[in-house]
Design a protein around this motif. Structure first.
Motif, PDB file in Angstrom:
ATOM      1  N   GLU A   1      19.518   2.551  -7.157  1.00 49.33           N
ATOM      2  CA  GLU A   1      19.039   3.633  -6.315  1.00 49.33           C
ATOM      3  C   GLU A   1      17.810   3.262  -5.492  1.00 49.33           C
ATOM      4  N   VAL A   2      16.888   2.506  -6.100  1.00 49.20           N
ATOM      5  CA  VAL A   2      15.603   2.204  -5.461  1.00 49.20           C
ATOM      6  C   VAL A   2      15.515   0.742  -5.046  1.00 49.20           C
ATOM      7  N   GLY A   3      16.065  -0.136  -5.886  1.00 49.48           N
ATOM      8  CA  GLY A   3      16.038  -1.564  -5.590  1.00 49.48           C
ATOM      9  C   GLY A   3      14.974  -2.333  -6.324  1.00 49.48           C
TER      10      GLY A   3
ATOM     11  N   THR B   1       7.599  -2.140   0.017  1.00 44.29           N
ATOM     12  CA  THR B   1       8.616  -1.243  -0.512  1.00 44.29           C
ATOM     13  C   THR B   1       9.623  -0.755   0.509  1.00 44.29           C
ATOM     14  N   ASP B   2       9.408  -1.014   1.791  1.00 47.86           N
ATOM     15  CA  ASP B   2      10.304  -0.474   2.815  1.00 47.86           C
ATOM     16  C   ASP B   2      11.312  -1.491   3.329  1.00 47.86           C
TER      17      ASP B   2
ATOM     18  N   GLY C   1       6.546  -6.215   6.265  1.00 49.23           N
ATOM     19  CA  GLY C   1       5.318  -5.486   6.513  1.00 49.23           C
ATOM     20  C   GLY C   1       5.500  -4.040   6.114  1.00 49.23           C
ATOM     21  N   GLY C   2       4.617  -3.157   6.554  1.00 50.66           N
ATOM     22  CA  GLY C   2       4.768  -1.741   6.267  1.00 50.66           C
ATOM     23  C   GLY C   2       4.186  -1.349   4.925  1.00 50.66           C
ATOM     24  N   ASP C   3       4.781  -0.320   4.315  1.00 53.06           N
ATOM     25  CA  ASP C   3       4.259   0.219   3.058  1.00 53.06           C
ATOM     26  C   ASP C   3       4.372  -0.806   1.937  1.00 53.06           C
ATOM     27  N   TYR C   4       3.389  -0.803   1.056  1.00 47.10           N
ATOM     28  CA  TYR C   4       3.425  -1.732  -0.073  1.00 47.10           C
ATOM     29  C   TYR C   4       2.729  -1.121  -1.275  1.00 47.10           C
TER      30      TYR C   4
ATOM     31  N   PHE D   1      13.438  -6.823  -9.018  1.00 50.25           N
ATOM     32  CA  PHE D   1      13.789  -6.294  -7.696  1.00 50.25           C
ATOM     33  C   PHE D   1      14.909  -7.119  -7.071  1.00 50.25           C
ATOM     34  N   ARG D   2      15.545  -6.528  -6.082  1.00 50.72           N
ATOM     35  CA  ARG D   2      16.620  -7.210  -5.365  1.00 50.72           C
ATOM     36  C   ARG D   2      16.021  -8.295  -4.488  1.00 50.72           C
TER      37      ARG D   2
END
Length: 204
Positions: free
Chosen positions: A14-16, A153-154, A158-161, A174-175
């Motif tokens: 579901e989340v990875g 996480t996205d 880059g981006g959210d972490y 994690f995947r």
């Protein structure tokens, strides 16, 4: 353990990614750390490379950790951990049909100041690594020691972490092909047992 394995599989689907703060008891962590420390002190680690086969190279501008690849253990806490990962492999195949064939792993040490720039966990042009598993072996790790895994996480570069500190007994899954991540410099030696659940293709 069956319930935990099912929760892990559901979360990865579901989340990875999933963080298990107390996956391994401290006593066992200490045994694994002692084994890794003895090999490190004996000079059995080597500079980690980038790429594979003829394209393998060491580039300390990208990563400056040291690794010691592991064989299948016959007994002891390493054998116990490998058995748990084997159980996880079977459950993920049963529940998610991932076609996982084997686990490969190494001890990794980041001396003070060492790092690993932002990356994905598959070599260029390959896709054999499906699930990354990182078990941390650092007792009494404080936020001020730094050395966190910065996990994006996205699924973009880059981006959210989130920042995950490498505390003893914590397992991060994690995947491998989806999530960018990096290791920030630490102020003390940072040990982990890092590995991947793989399919049959794309040999090491």
């Amino acid at each position: 353990m069956t319930g935990l394995m099912e929760t892990i599989a559901e979360t990865l689907a579901e989340v990875g990614w999933v963080i298990l703060p107390d996956f391994m008891p401290l006593e066992q962590v200490r045994e694994l750390r002692a084994q890794a420390q003895a090999q490190w002190d004996a000079g059995q680690f080597h500079a980690a490379g980038i790429g594979r086969g003829q394209e393998l190279n060491v580039n300390e501008a990208v990563r400056s950790d040291q690794v010691q690849w592991l064989e299948q253990a016959e007994s002891g806490v390493l054998a116990d951990y490998q058995a748990q990962i084997e159980s996880l492999r079977g459950n993920l195949n049963r529940m998610l049909y991932l076609g996982l064939f084997e686990f490969e792993g190494h001890f990794a040490v980041y001396p003070p100041g060492a790092f690993y720039r932002r990356h994905l966990d598959n070599f260029r042009g390959t896709s054999a690594r499906i699930i990354t598993a990182i078990l941390y072996l650092n007792e009494d790790w404080q936020d001020a020691d730094c050395g966190q895994l910065r996990f994006y996480t996205d699924t973009t570069d880059g981006g959210d972490y989130v920042d995950i500190f490498p505390r003893a007994g914590q397992l991060v899954l994690f995947r491998s092909a989806k999530f960018w991540h990096e290791v920030l410099p630490a102020r003390r030696e940072r040990f982990s047992l890092t590995g991947w659940l793989r399919t049959r293709g794309d040999g090491i």
